[in-house]
Structure formats: structure tokens, C-alpha cells
Scaffold this active site. Structure first.
Site, mmCIF file in Angstrom:
data_model
loop_
_atom_site.group_PDB
_atom_site.id
_atom_site.type_symbol
_atom_site.label_atom_id
_atom_site.label_comp_id
_atom_site.label_asym_id
_atom_site.label_seq_id
_atom_site.Cartn_x
_atom_site.Cartn_y
_atom_site.Cartn_z
ATOM 1 N N ASN A 158 1.029 -1.230 -0.146
ATOM 2 C CA ASN A 158 -0.072 0.114 0.046
ATOM 3 C C ASN A 158 0.957 1.178 0.086
ATOM 4 O O ASN A 158 1.378 1.700 1.019
ATOM 5 C CB ASN A 158 -0.715 -0.134 1.218
ATOM 6 C CG ASN A 158 -1.836 1.278 1.417
ATOM 7 O OD1 ASN A 158 -1.891 2.004 0.411
ATOM 8 N ND2 ASN A 158 -2.124 1.622 2.575
ATOM 9 N N TRP A 159 1.055 1.783 -1.280
ATOM 10 C CA TRP A 159 2.037 3.026 -1.348
ATOM 11 C C TRP A 159 1.440 4.336 -0.485
ATOM 12 O O TRP A 159 2.218 5.351 -0.575
ATOM 13 C CB TRP A 159 2.148 3.458 -2.829
ATOM 14 C CG TRP A 159 2.923 2.325 -3.537
ATOM 15 C CD1 TRP A 159 3.674 1.158 -2.979
ATOM 16 C CD2 TRP A 159 3.319 2.352 -4.818
ATOM 17 N NE1 TRP A 159 4.166 0.380 -4.089
ATOM 18 C CE2 TRP A 159 3.988 1.115 -5.246
ATOM 19 C CE3 TRP A 159 3.023 3.477 -5.953
ATOM 20 C CZ2 TRP A 159 4.500 1.064 -6.442
ATOM 21 C CZ3 TRP A 159 3.484 3.099 -7.070
ATOM 22 C CH2 TRP A 159 4.355 1.973 -7.521
ATOM 23 N N LYS A 160 0.044 4.389 -0.354
ATOM 24 C CA LYS A 160 -0.673 5.351 0.310
ATOM 25 C C LYS A 160 -0.652 6.597 -0.710
ATOM 26 O O LYS A 160 -0.616 6.177 -2.057
ATOM 27 C CB LYS A 160 -0.290 5.668 1.635
ATOM 28 C CG LYS A 160 -0.002 4.533 2.516
ATOM 29 C CD LYS A 160 0.165 4.876 4.013
ATOM 30 C CE LYS A 160 0.355 3.681 4.846
ATOM 31 N NZ LYS A 160 -0.258 3.882 6.141
ATOM 32 N N HIS A 215 -9.680 1.594 4.495
ATOM 33 C CA HIS A 215 -8.457 1.755 5.105
ATOM 34 C C HIS A 215 -8.932 2.866 6.430
ATOM 35 O O HIS A 215 -9.462 3.973 6.151
ATOM 36 C CB HIS A 215 -7.481 2.443 4.210
ATOM 37 C CG HIS A 215 -5.839 2.311 4.947
ATOM 38 N ND1 HIS A 215 -5.744 3.018 5.819
ATOM 39 C CD2 HIS A 215 -5.111 1.589 4.417
ATOM 40 C CE1 HIS A 215 -4.363 2.685 6.451
ATOM 41 N NE2 HIS A 215 -4.020 1.926 5.609
ATOM 42 N N GLU A 253 -7.187 5.201 7.324
ATOM 43 C CA GLU A 253 -6.780 6.847 7.127
ATOM 44 C C GLU A 253 -8.014 7.358 6.403
ATOM 45 O O GLU A 253 -8.363 8.471 6.606
ATOM 46 C CB GLU A 253 -5.442 6.665 6.212
ATOM 47 C CG GLU A 253 -4.439 6.463 7.171
ATOM 48 C CD GLU A 253 -3.021 5.755 6.516
ATOM 49 O OE1 GLU A 253 -3.014 5.779 5.049
ATOM 50 O OE2 GLU A 253 -2.157 4.947 6.938
ATOM 51 N N GLU A 305 -6.269 -4.645 10.702
ATOM 52 C CA GLU A 305 -5.187 -3.655 10.764
ATOM 53 C C GLU A 305 -5.373 -2.873 11.928
ATOM 54 O O GLU A 305 -6.123 -1.660 11.983
ATOM 55 C CB GLU A 305 -5.229 -2.613 9.614
ATOM 56 C CG GLU A 305 -4.719 -3.237 8.256
ATOM 57 C CD GLU A 305 -4.024 -2.194 7.298
ATOM 58 O OE1 GLU A 305 -2.905 -2.395 6.823
ATOM 59 O OE2 GLU A 305 -4.680 -1.226 6.993
ATOM 60 N N GLY A 314 1.868 2.099 10.806
ATOM 61 C CA GLY A 314 3.113 3.148 10.629
ATOM 62 C C GLY A 314 3.704 3.582 11.810
ATOM 63 O O GLY A 314 4.266 4.499 11.909
ATOM 64 N N SER A 343 2.852 -2.182 10.497
ATOM 65 C CA SER A 343 4.211 -2.156 10.861
ATOM 66 C C SER A 343 5.017 -3.630 10.440
ATOM 67 O O SER A 343 5.922 -4.146 11.188
ATOM 68 C CB SER A 343 4.510 -1.644 12.364
ATOM 69 O OG SER A 343 4.154 -0.478 12.546
ATOM 70 N N GLY A 400 2.509 -1.021 4.435
ATOM 71 C CA GLY A 400 2.698 0.276 4.065
ATOM 72 C C GLY A 400 3.911 0.756 3.797
ATOM 73 O O GLY A 400 4.739 0.571 2.813
ATOM 74 N N GLY A 401 4.673 1.464 4.772
ATOM 75 C CA GLY A 401 5.968 1.747 4.785
ATOM 76 C C GLY A 401 7.172 0.954 4.324
ATOM 77 O O GLY A 401 7.783 1.340 3.580
HETATM 78 C C1 PEP Z 1 -1.056 0.229 5.903
HETATM 79 O O1 PEP Z 1 -0.983 1.366 5.281
HETATM 80 O O2 PEP Z 1 -2.067 -0.361 5.812
HETATM 81 C C2 PEP Z 1 -0.026 -0.050 6.791
HETATM 82 C C3 PEP Z 1 -0.171 -1.084 7.445
HETATM 83 O O3 PEP Z 1 1.069 0.672 6.893
HETATM 84 P P1 PEP Z 1 2.406 0.358 7.625
HETATM 85 O O4 PEP Z 1 3.036 -1.230 7.182
HETATM 86 O O5 PEP Z 1 3.393 1.498 7.377
HETATM 87 O O6 PEP Z 1 2.293 0.356 9.070
#
Ligand code: PEP
Length: 252
Positions: free
Chosen positions: A8-10, A94, A96, A166, A172, A212, A233-234
């Protein structure tokens, strides 16, 4: 069932960087028995598709979509428009989007159903806040989110949903939920699936973990029974690091 890892590049990477990411990732060695998908910003779908060509690894995913086919919905993008880019999956709900854009369970349900109707797999995100977990409400919250989100879905359509657990406090934050705690919540999600659709779907629907995840902890999750992959994500922003994470998800 193969494990599924979704990047997930966001809100990172416009078309130029998206194309470069895909080309770099395609040069990496990847495990064969793993399904990999990349959820890119809508404006970068064309560039990602152009760099992928007909390749299906990684598969192309979107991060959001609207529930109507077309019409006066300024700024929105429909599932059939996503199909034109060869999108096979789309993230919905999501945290966010729930937090910053007021996306509700009802909106998530409508989006998921509209995606499934055109054959795009809805990847439904659910998860509790830190406060809810501390108050002992995590299971109730997630149960309610999943129940509402799948209300209009069919379990056996050509695009069966994926549920991504999640926990918001783990996204994050560098503080992942342990695999044991994640499994406990995945079992709660599977209880909902069984109740709604019958015993067969308890295990047939993929439930993945997000929060994470890195190349150092991915194996702990995917080697846990009941965790079918990860939403990342990250650690997906660097194509080499993400490829390393994909390789680390399979036994050495
Ligand atoms: C996400 O964006 O869904 C996510 C899990 O981010 P991260 O891996 O950065 O925690």
C-alpha cells in the site's frame, strides 16, 4: 491457498516514480508460491500498468473506489474505470480514509459490493484504535466492522473479499501487533464469516494482517495458522526492500 502480500503506497509516487518502482521491482527475484499485489495512487495506475505490460506479478490494485458506475460524483472513480487498467484488487475502508475522510461502515459495504460486482476483489480494512483496545472493546469493534462491511457481498463470487485486520495503533507506528494477538483477532473475523456465510467460508476467505510489517517480522505472521498474508505500507515504498520482505515470507 497462496499467501497474499499487498503493498500500500498510500499517497506516495506519482506516475514517474510509480513506473520506476515497478521496473525496479520486476528485476527482483520473487517467490513463486506467493501472490503479490501493489495498491498505487489512482493517478499512477496508467504508468504502473505501462511498466507492467501484460505481467501479472505484481498484480495491480487500487486504494479506493466509489460505489456508483458513473454520474455526477466529482472526483470519484468507479470500479469499471479501475478495470480499464487491469486492476484486480482494491483496498476499501482503510483507517486513514475512515479517519480523515469520514468513511463509514455503510460506505465501505457499498464500495465493497460495487467492486465485487465487476470482478475486483475488495480488500476490506478493519481494526480498532488504541483506546478501544485498552478498554477491552477490540473484538466487539472489529466484529461490528466486518459484519457491516460484508453485508452485501457474496462469499463465492469471482472476486471473493479479502479482510485485512489492521489495528490502527500498529499502522505506521513501528509497534506491530504480535502474531498471537493478530491471530486472536483473525479468529474473531472468521467467526463473523462463518456466521454470515457458513462454515466453509471460515477458512476460504483470506484474512491478512497489516501494521508495521517488515522483512524482519513477516515470517512470524504468515507462518501463523489463520494469517494468510499482509498489507504493507511503509516497508513497500522501496522496491528492493519490498522484494526482500516478499522473499522473507517464505521458508529459507
Ligand atoms: C497500511 O498502510 O495499511 C499499513 C499497514 O502501513 P504500515 O505497514 O506502514 O504500518
Amino acid at each position: 491457498m497462496r499467501n497474499l502480500i499487498i503493498a500500500n503506497w498510500k499517497m506516495f509516487y506519482g506516475p514517474v516514480k510509480a513506473g520506476a518502482w515497478v521496473r525496479a521491482f520486476r528485476r527482483e527475484r520473487l517467490p513463486k508460491d506467493l501472490e503479490i499485489s501493489i495498491a498505487v495512487p489512482a493517478v499512477s495506475l496508467a504508468a504502473a500498468r505501462a511498466s507492467l505490460g501484460r505481467a501479472t506479478i505484481p498484480a495491480l490494485a487500487a486504494q479506493n473506489s466509489f460505489w456508483e458506475k458513473e454520474g455526477a460524483y466529482t472526483g470519484e472513480i468507479s470500479p469499471s474505470m479501475l478495470l480499464e487498467f487491469g486492476v484486480s484488487m482494491c483496498i476499501v475502508g482503510h483507517s486513514e480514509r475512515r479517519t480523515y475522510l469520514g468513511e463509514t461502515d455503510e460506505m465501505v459495504a457499498k464500495k465493497a459490493a460495487a467492486l465485487q460486482k465487476v470482478g475486483i476483489v475488495p480488500v476490506i480494512c478493519v481494526g480498532e484504535t488504541d483506546v478501544q483496545r485498552k478498554k477491552g472493546q477490540a473484538k466487539r469493534v472489529v466484529k461490528s466492522q466486518v459484519t457491516k462491511a460484508i453485508a452485501d457481498l457474496k462469499p463465492d463470487g469471482r472476486a471473493p473479499a479479502v479482510i485485512a485486520y489492521e489495528p490502527i495503533w500498529a499502522i505506521g507506528s513501528g509497534k506491530p501487533c504480535s502474531a498471537v494477538e493478530a491471530k486472536e483477532m483473525h479468529d474473531v473475523i472468521r467467526d463473523v464469516l462463518e456466521k454470515a456465510w457458513g462454515g466453509r467460508y471460515r477458512d476460504e476467505i483470506r484474512v491478512i494482517y497489516g501494521g508495521s510489517v517488515t522483512d524482519r517480522n513477516i515470517y512470524e505472521y504468515v507462518s501463523t495458522n489463520g494469517i494468510d498474508g499482509a498489507l504493507v505500507g511503509g516497508a513497500s515504498l522501496d522496491p528492493r526492500q519490498f522484494a526482500l520482505l516478499c522473499r522473507a515470507s517464505t521458508p529459507a
